[in-house]
Design an enzyme around this catalytic site. Structure first.
Site, short mmCIF file in Angstrom:
data_model
loop_
_atom_site.label_atom_id
_atom_site.label_comp_id
_atom_site.label_asym_id
_atom_site.label_seq_id
_atom_site.Cartn_x
_atom_site.Cartn_y
_atom_site.Cartn_z
N HIS A 90 -11.20 -48.62 -6.09
CA HIS A 90 -10.39 -49.56 -6.45
C HIS A 90 -8.83 -49.25 -6.70
O HIS A 90 -8.56 -47.93 -7.12
CB HIS A 90 -10.70 -50.32 -7.65
CG HIS A 90 -10.71 -49.63 -9.16
ND1 HIS A 90 -9.46 -49.45 -9.45
CD2 HIS A 90 -11.50 -48.80 -9.79
CE1 HIS A 90 -9.76 -48.78 -10.79
NE2 HIS A 90 -10.90 -48.28 -10.71
N TYR A 127 -9.80 -43.99 -20.24
CA TYR A 127 -10.77 -44.34 -19.88
C TYR A 127 -11.13 -45.72 -19.66
O TYR A 127 -11.37 -46.36 -20.59
CB TYR A 127 -11.88 -43.50 -20.58
CG TYR A 127 -12.00 -41.90 -20.20
CD1 TYR A 127 -13.04 -41.53 -19.54
CD2 TYR A 127 -11.06 -40.92 -20.61
CE1 TYR A 127 -13.07 -40.08 -18.91
CE2 TYR A 127 -11.18 -39.61 -20.39
CZ TYR A 127 -12.13 -38.97 -19.56
OH TYR A 127 -12.14 -37.90 -19.17
N GLU A 151 -18.56 -47.77 -12.92
CA GLU A 151 -18.00 -46.46 -13.66
C GLU A 151 -19.02 -45.97 -14.69
O GLU A 151 -19.85 -46.68 -15.19
CB GLU A 151 -16.67 -47.03 -14.06
CG GLU A 151 -15.83 -45.84 -14.49
CD GLU A 151 -15.89 -44.58 -13.52
OE1 GLU A 151 -16.66 -44.14 -13.27
OE2 GLU A 151 -14.37 -44.39 -13.16
N TRP A 152 -18.85 -44.64 -14.68
CA TRP A 152 -19.51 -44.16 -15.94
C TRP A 152 -19.36 -44.64 -17.30
O TRP A 152 -18.16 -45.36 -17.73
CB TRP A 152 -18.83 -42.63 -16.23
CG TRP A 152 -19.66 -41.76 -17.02
CD1 TRP A 152 -20.23 -41.75 -18.30
CD2 TRP A 152 -19.95 -40.32 -16.65
NE1 TRP A 152 -20.72 -40.85 -18.65
CE2 TRP A 152 -20.86 -39.83 -17.70
CE3 TRP A 152 -19.52 -39.61 -15.48
CZ2 TRP A 152 -21.09 -38.55 -17.53
CZ3 TRP A 152 -20.11 -38.02 -15.36
CH2 TRP A 152 -20.74 -37.78 -16.52
#
Length: 238
Positions: free
Chosen positions: A16, A27, A107-108
């Site tokens: 993205h 994060y 995402e993580w």
């Protein structure tokens, strides 16, 4: 044989575009940020140059697309395939049946570290008596209150198995079965490691700019020889 004519299936990784937290290195996992104005321009630039009939990512050659459910990824997908050159001229678009929105490529999950900088995470862990011998490393240690490396590996391996099931019958052509993943910087780097059969905590330094495209495939038309393109020549435009 040119790259464009190569019959071996490919996997395109689309990160993205920029968000407010991308700019300052925070994060960003579950926080649902939208793209900045610059982030939109990044993705549009990629779409104009690389997505469309006869271009590197040709909608007519795509078997399936997996998209993270986060707004920034959904917005990127829309810019790449709905508002780009892929939907101009001959009307080529991606059928909804070819698109899966899934947490498998989200995402993580950073848990307690959401919104923090690396330095803040490490300082907080040290204050709690953690990491006395080695500094925190997400690939090895995971995230408190979020996902472990093992959990991320499990979901990525599940997705990889699904992709290979689609592509294995056509390793020497027959059908165009390229696939696209539209997701996030860290999870796409993790995906690349698992695609290459490396442990997720392997010391494989990878960089992935916002709005960029990465390419994975197979060597020798062999499903058991996953590889990545160090570079690929772009198709010649008429």
């Amino acid at each position: 044989m040119s790259d464009l004519d190569a019959s071996t299936p490919r996997i395109f990784l689309a990160r993205h575009g920029e968000t407010e937290w991308t700019k300052n290195g925070r994060y960003t996992g579950t926080t649902d940020l939208e793209l900045t104005h610059h982030g939109i321009k990044q993705v549009k630039g990629t779409a104009i140059q690389l997505v469309g009939p006869g271009k590197l990512i040709d909608p007519g050659r795509i078997a399936h697309i997996w998209v993270s459910p986060r707004k920034r990824a959904l917005q990127t997908f829309s810019l790449l395939f709905n508002n780009s050159s892929s939907s101009i001229g001959d009307g080529t678009t991606i059928a909804k049946t070819k698109v899966t929105i899934t947490e498998d490529i989200a995402e993580w999950d950073y848990g307690d570290y959401e919104g923090l900088l690396v330095g803040e995470i490490r300082a907080g862990r040290k204050k709690r008596g953690l990491d006395s011998e080695t500094a925190w490393n997400i690939w090895r240690d995971g995230c408190e209150g979020g996902e472990s490396a093992e959990q991320v590996t499990e979901r990525l391996d599940r997705l990889i198995s699904e992709i290979r099931e689609i592509q294995e019958p056509y390793m020497n052509g027959g059908n165009a079965v390229d696939v696209v993943l539209v997701a996030h910087g860290l999870i796409l780097r993790a995906f690349a490691k698992r695609w290459l059969n490396y442990p997720i905590d392997s010391p494989l330094p990878l960089m992935f700019s916002p709005g960029a495209i990465g390419i994975l495939s197979y060597k020798n038309h062999d499903i058991d020889e996953p590889g990545f393109y160090l570079g690929m020549a772009l198709p010649l435009q008429d």
